[in-house]
Design an enzyme around this catalytic site. Structure first.
Site, short mmCIF file in Angstrom:
data_model
loop_
_atom_site.label_atom_id
_atom_site.label_comp_id
_atom_site.label_asym_id
_atom_site.label_seq_id
_atom_site.Cartn_x
_atom_site.Cartn_y
_atom_site.Cartn_z
N LYS A 7 -10.32 13.15 18.54
CA LYS A 7 -8.85 13.62 18.46
C LYS A 7 -8.07 12.26 17.38
O LYS A 7 -7.56 12.46 16.59
CB LYS A 7 -8.15 13.89 19.53
CG LYS A 7 -7.75 15.07 19.83
CD LYS A 7 -6.93 15.20 21.30
CE LYS A 7 -7.20 14.00 22.15
NZ LYS A 7 -8.24 14.16 22.96
N LYS A 42 -15.10 5.25 28.61
CA LYS A 42 -14.57 6.25 27.46
C LYS A 42 -14.28 5.40 26.17
O LYS A 42 -14.58 6.08 25.33
CB LYS A 42 -13.18 6.69 27.95
CG LYS A 42 -12.68 7.90 26.85
CD LYS A 42 -11.29 8.41 26.97
CE LYS A 42 -11.13 9.18 25.75
NZ LYS A 42 -10.51 8.53 24.65
N PHE A 48 -20.10 16.20 12.25
CA PHE A 48 -21.00 15.18 12.85
C PHE A 48 -22.10 15.15 11.87
O PHE A 48 -22.49 16.44 11.27
CB PHE A 48 -21.24 15.37 14.26
CG PHE A 48 -20.33 14.39 15.21
CD1 PHE A 48 -19.12 15.01 15.23
CD2 PHE A 48 -20.79 13.35 15.87
CE1 PHE A 48 -18.23 14.52 16.21
CE2 PHE A 48 -20.06 12.84 16.64
CZ PHE A 48 -18.86 13.22 17.03
N ARG A 76 -1.19 6.64 21.04
CA ARG A 76 -1.04 5.72 22.47
C ARG A 76 -1.70 4.30 22.27
O ARG A 76 -2.88 4.52 21.64
CB ARG A 76 -1.70 6.59 23.54
CG ARG A 76 -0.78 8.03 23.85
CD ARG A 76 -1.82 8.81 24.77
NE ARG A 76 -2.87 9.44 24.17
CZ ARG A 76 -3.95 9.83 24.51
NH1 ARG A 76 -4.02 9.66 26.08
NH2 ARG A 76 -4.86 10.10 24.06
N TRP A 132 -14.34 10.64 9.52
CA TRP A 132 -15.15 9.64 10.26
C TRP A 132 -16.04 8.78 9.14
O TRP A 132 -16.10 7.76 9.19
CB TRP A 132 -15.89 10.09 11.33
CG TRP A 132 -16.72 9.02 12.15
CD1 TRP A 132 -16.30 8.16 13.20
CD2 TRP A 132 -18.08 8.74 12.07
NE1 TRP A 132 -17.29 7.56 13.71
CE2 TRP A 132 -18.52 7.99 12.93
CE3 TRP A 132 -19.32 9.34 11.10
CZ2 TRP A 132 -19.71 7.28 13.13
CZ3 TRP A 132 -20.48 8.78 11.35
CH2 TRP A 132 -20.48 7.78 12.36
N ALA A 151 -3.58 11.50 30.27
CA ALA A 151 -3.17 12.78 30.19
C ALA A 151 -3.63 13.63 31.59
O ALA A 151 -3.23 14.71 31.65
CB ALA A 151 -3.70 13.37 28.80
N THR A 176 -9.68 9.99 15.84
CA THR A 176 -10.16 9.82 14.66
C THR A 176 -9.58 10.78 13.45
O THR A 176 -9.29 10.27 12.54
CB THR A 176 -11.69 10.09 14.68
OG1 THR A 176 -12.39 9.25 15.76
CG2 THR A 176 -12.40 9.83 13.56
N PHE A 232 -6.78 14.39 25.85
CA PHE A 232 -7.54 15.26 26.29
C PHE A 232 -7.40 16.76 25.56
O PHE A 232 -6.86 16.82 24.50
CB PHE A 232 -7.58 15.54 27.81
CG PHE A 232 -8.03 14.28 28.65
CD1 PHE A 232 -9.27 13.82 28.25
CD2 PHE A 232 -7.21 13.63 29.41
CE1 PHE A 232 -9.66 12.60 28.69
CE2 PHE A 232 -7.63 12.69 30.05
CZ PHE A 232 -8.80 11.92 29.83
P1 ADP Z 1 -10.88 11.33 21.24
O1 ADP Z 1 -9.64 10.87 20.67
O2 ADP Z 1 -11.21 12.84 21.49
O3 ADP Z 1 -11.08 10.79 22.56
P2 ADP Z 1 -12.04 9.53 19.26
O4 ADP Z 1 -11.41 9.65 18.13
O5 ADP Z 1 -11.62 8.31 19.96
O6 ADP Z 1 -11.93 10.75 20.39
O7 ADP Z 1 -13.39 9.17 19.21
C1 ADP Z 1 -14.34 9.00 20.04
C2 ADP Z 1 -15.43 8.29 19.45
O8 ADP Z 1 -16.48 9.42 18.60
C3 ADP Z 1 -15.62 7.27 18.61
O9 ADP Z 1 -16.30 6.05 18.83
C4 ADP Z 1 -15.94 7.67 17.23
O10 ADP Z 1 -16.23 6.74 16.34
C5 ADP Z 1 -16.62 8.74 17.46
N1 ADP Z 1 -16.66 9.82 16.57
C6 ADP Z 1 -15.62 10.68 16.32
N2 ADP Z 1 -15.55 11.53 15.28
C7 ADP Z 1 -16.90 11.24 14.80
C8 ADP Z 1 -17.97 11.91 13.68
N3 ADP Z 1 -17.31 12.95 13.06
N4 ADP Z 1 -19.17 11.47 13.69
C9 ADP Z 1 -19.47 10.39 14.53
N5 ADP Z 1 -18.94 9.69 15.43
C10 ADP Z 1 -17.78 10.14 15.56
#
Ligand code: ADP
Length: 555
Positions: A71, A105, A381, A94, A409, A273, A73, A301
């Site tokens: 999210k 996390k 991914f 946040r 990403w 959350a 990201t 979440f």
């Molecule tokens: P959320 O906000 O849903 O908790 P984040 O955006 O913080 O998720 O991402 C969680 C982890 O997943 C980070 O370390 C990020 O680098 C990784 N991540 C997010 N999107 C991708 C993607 N498309 N491919 C690989 N890793 C990803």
């Protein structure tokens, strides 16, 4: 391949612009900028231009799985994409809590090429907001205990104190503590406990206050416990709201940083959350709206928690409504909802993916309950296959739902252009936001509306304790408030093991706690804890500092 670098390695390679330059480009006057070093600043919101009223794009997601949805990201990548399309945009996020950073996390600064920087500062102590909140919270605890020690003029019953101490760390051994031991000069012995700072009412208050005056007023309304006659005791009875506001005056100002691509970002406030309302501060969102035409923001979440509370609590108290909603999902997460184990997520499995779609479908339905037509962001991914992508995209098209593949990403803003174009189209349409319930509805009815229409459950069961608390809340006239559900993030139900789209369930509300300063009633369901513990192998084990003082192993 550039994506083999860790989030921290990518963030460390960025040539950041001085924060004054970012501020200037964002139309923030010099007198409103309070620099915290070269790359961070606080914004004095009373000194910014007041002519804009930017639109709000809310980013939410399907129910989280260990596979990760991305999210933050996507929120960062979408704002970079909108900027690439020449939009005047700001992102509001946040602040991370050190509990999850040290635990399991991870941080909250996005990932890959869609991150906010300086990543290590933001994830560690940043501008000290969480310390200020912790200190204000614990100052109140100290003042309560001192009041009792010095003669207890108010007649506070030490067995009925609701106010707990806090710490910004996952520390299970502090959940329940005995204080004041050691004899007459050491205070009055009583049972106390620690919550994590991001679950505290002060964090919620900081995030929902609309001015410094409103902050003080909210602090004065906090109920800290009850007297021997079972009458509520407020902070204003102790007369310490001024001191608490003073401790929070700088923390109350939003923090300005930048994305990897130089988009201005406000990062401010970070309530959990699952046990609080899960959104960045109203102050940051409203400040961003004064400075940009579009504000992209995130709620924690899945849409059942963060988005529901964004609509019913934050937007209501802030006096605005989202203009577009993005629901982030991944093929990996949907496969997990469809029954695939975590270690098998990399192999193609279209059947399991289709089995997992009902989770997404329910979250789409939930957003529609507010009169908003959401856009799905399919966060790609590397392991996703063409067959899987095709399956989900054709499902969306058949059901008339907007969907965009995002690859932020790996590619930064460029990977979010398709999503950004959908967002711009939606922002161009008239909006028809509706509330899920009125705060004047009876407490049980408000909770039922959330359980039935957002979680998809049959109804609610209240324990005897909860029933008694609701009765008391009504007696005191505190019932005209929105609900803040405390529920597991993993399932739409109150049972974390029920993935996908559970049906025919009821949700048990075991306690209803008034948070008058925050302005909501917390409903505790399931096993939700207000002080998490660390896992067997905490993320802290991988962390270190290099000789030059830079962080190592911070994701
Ligand atoms: P959320 O906000 O849903 O908790 P984040 O955006 O913080 O998720 O991402 C969680 C982890 O997943 C980070 O370390 C990020 O680098 C990784 N991540 C997010 N999107 C991708 C993607 N498309 N491919 C690989 N890793 C990803």
């Amino acid at each position: 391949l550039k994506t083999t670098l860790s989030d921290l390695e990518i963030a460390n390679k960025v040539a950041m612009k001085p924060i004054a330059e970012i501020a200037e480009a964002a139309n923030i006057p010099e007198e409103a900028l309070e620099q915290y070093g070269k790359y961070k600043a606080k914004i004095d919101h009373t000194k910014i231009p007041q002519n804009l009223e930017g639109k709000v794009v809310l980013v939410t997601a399907t129910s989280p799985t260990p596979a990760g949805e991305g999210k933050s990201t996507v929120t960062v990548g979408l704002s970079d994409a909108l900027r690439q399309l020449d939009q005047n945009v700001m992102v509001a996020l946040r602040e991370p809590s050190l509990g999850p950073v040290m635990g399991i996390k991870g941080g909250a600064t996005g990932g890959g090429y869609a991150q906010v920087v300086p990543m290590q500062d933001i994830n560690l102590h940043f501008t000290g907001d969480l310390h200020a909140i912790t200190t204000a919270n614990n100052a109140l605890s100290a003042l309560i205990d001192n009041h009792i020690h010095q003669g207890n003029e108010l007649g506070i019953d030490p067995r009925r104190i609701l106010w707990k101490r806090v710490l910004d760390m996952n520390d299970r051994s502090l959940r329940k503590v005995l204080i004041g031991l050691g004899g007459p000069t050491q205070g009055v012995p009583r049972e106390d406990g620690f919550d994590i700072t991001v679950a505290s009412e002060i964090m919620a208050i900081l995030c929902l206050a609309t001015s410094l005056e409103n902050l003080k007023e909210r602090l004065s309304r906090i109920v800290i416990g009850y007297t021997y006659e079972k009458k509520p005791v407020y902070v204003k009875d102790l007369g310490v709201e001024g001191a608490l506001t003073l401790l929070l005056k700088d923390a109350f100002k939003p923090n300005l940083v930048q994305t990897i691509e130089g988009t201005p970002a406000l990062i401010h406030g970070g309530p959990f959350a699952n046990i609080a309302h899960g959104c960045n501060s109203i102050m940051a969102t409203q400040t961003a709206r004064k400075l940009a035409d579009i504000v992209v923001t995130e709620a924690g979440f899945g849409a059942d928690l963060g988005a529901e509370k964004f609509m019913n609590i934050k937007a209501r108290q802030g006096g605005f409504a989202p203009d577009a909603v993005v629901v982030v999902t991944t093929i990996r997460a949907l496969k997990m909802h469809g029954g695939v184990a975590k270690n098998e997520l990399s192999s193609e499995n279209v059947a399991a993916l289709k089995n997992g779609i009902p989770n997404l479908e329910k979250h789409i339905d939930s957003i529609r309950q507010f009169g908003i037509e959401p856009i799905i962001a399919l966060n790609r991914f590397i392991s996703d296959t063409e067959n899987e992508l095709e399956a989900i995209i054709s499902w969306a098209h058949q059901n008339g739902i907007r969907i965009a593949r995002t690859n932020v990403w790996e590619e930064g803003g460029k990977g979010g252009l398709e999503l950004a174009n959908h967002v711009l189209e939606v922002l161009g349409q008239p909006k028809s936001f509706t509330h899920l319930y009125e705060t004047s509805d009876p407490v049980e009815k408000k909770i039922e509306a959330i359980v039935q229409r957002i979680y998809g459950g049959n109804g609610v069961q209240f324990t005897d304790k909860a029933k008694k608390q609701i009765y008391q809340i009504e007696q005191f006239g505190w019932d005209d408030l929105p609900i803040c559900m405390a529920k597991t993030q993993y399932s739409l139900s109150d049972n974390p093991n029920e993935l996908g789209r559970p049906e025919n369930f009821t949700v048990t509300v075991r306690e209803v706690i008034p948070k008058l300063g925050a302005g909501f009633l917390v409903c505790l369901t399931g096993e939700i804890m207000t002080m998490p513990g660390l896992p067997k192998k905490p993320a802290a084990l991988k962390m270190d500092v290099a000789e030059d003082g830079s962080a190592l192993g911070l994701f």
